[in-house]
Motif scaffolding. Structure first.
Motif, mmCIF file in Angstrom:
data_model
loop_
_atom_site.group_PDB
_atom_site.id
_atom_site.type_symbol
_atom_site.label_atom_id
_atom_site.label_comp_id
_atom_site.label_asym_id
_atom_site.label_seq_id
_atom_site.Cartn_x
_atom_site.Cartn_y
_atom_site.Cartn_z
ATOM 1 N N LEU A 1 49.545 68.432 62.563
ATOM 2 C CA LEU A 1 48.533 69.427 62.877
ATOM 3 C C LEU A 1 49.014 70.225 64.083
ATOM 4 O O LEU A 1 49.361 69.635 65.112
ATOM 5 N N GLU B 1 47.896 73.388 66.535
ATOM 6 C CA GLU B 1 46.878 74.343 66.938
ATOM 7 C C GLU B 1 47.502 75.579 67.576
ATOM 8 O O GLU B 1 48.589 75.506 68.171
ATOM 9 N N CYS C 1 44.578 75.917 63.063
ATOM 10 C CA CYS C 1 45.236 74.611 62.970
ATOM 11 C C CYS C 1 46.026 74.592 61.667
ATOM 12 O O CYS C 1 45.435 74.490 60.583
ATOM 13 N N MET D 1 38.051 67.124 58.432
ATOM 14 C CA MET D 1 38.739 67.865 59.476
ATOM 15 C C MET D 1 37.759 68.154 60.601
ATOM 16 O O MET D 1 36.552 68.315 60.351
ATOM 17 N N TRP E 1 37.263 69.802 64.875
ATOM 18 C CA TRP E 1 37.705 70.350 66.150
ATOM 19 C C TRP E 1 37.000 69.558 67.255
ATOM 20 O O TRP E 1 35.788 69.339 67.186
ATOM 21 N N CYS F 1 42.649 69.825 67.057
ATOM 22 C CA CYS F 1 42.393 69.707 65.630
ATOM 23 C C CYS F 1 42.628 68.251 65.248
ATOM 24 O O CYS F 1 43.579 67.625 65.739
#
Length: 127
Positions: free
Chosen positions: A4, A6, A22, A36, A38, A97
């Protein structure tokens, strides 16, 4: 292997907007089992969930960002977004993320609910 990455952080004045991205690999957003999220972290504090996206399509937001932030995905690009509007100084922090490939996607996800993390992108909101 899940990765991942960002991007999109920066410094903006209060009232402004930012869009975080992301870029994900090793996960598929169309998978109904995916979760998923944040998270935001400020110095001296644990990472706190900001928004979650479940493979079912269900989205959830922390009360502090409800109505201002929007989580979304671009399945073709395998990218997760966080659109942030009407930003406030208290929105500042490092945004991460996170992903979980299977299992329940908790609306108020905690750090221990997630299995994979990006390295974060810094958001600074000036007053």
């Amino acid at each position: 292997q899940v990765q991942l990455v960002e991007s999109g952080g920066g410094s903006v004045q209060a009232g402004g907007s930012l869009r975080l991205s992301c870029a994900a690999s090793g996960v598929t957003f169309s998978d109904s089992r995916i979760c998923m999220a944040w998270f935001r972290q400020t110095p001296g504090n644990e990472r706190a969930g900001v928004a979650t996206f479940a493979g079912s399509g269900k989205k959830n937001y922390a009360d502090s960002v409800q109505g201002r932030f929007t989580i979304s995905t671009d399945n073709a690009k395998n990218t997760l977004y966080l659109e942030m509007n009407s930003l406030k100084p208290e929105d500042s922090g490092t945004y991460y993320c996170a992903a979980r490939r299977s299992g329940y996607c908790y609306p108020d996800a905690k750090e221990y609910n997630m299995d994979y993390w990006g390295k974060g992108t810094l958001v600074t909101i000036t007053s």
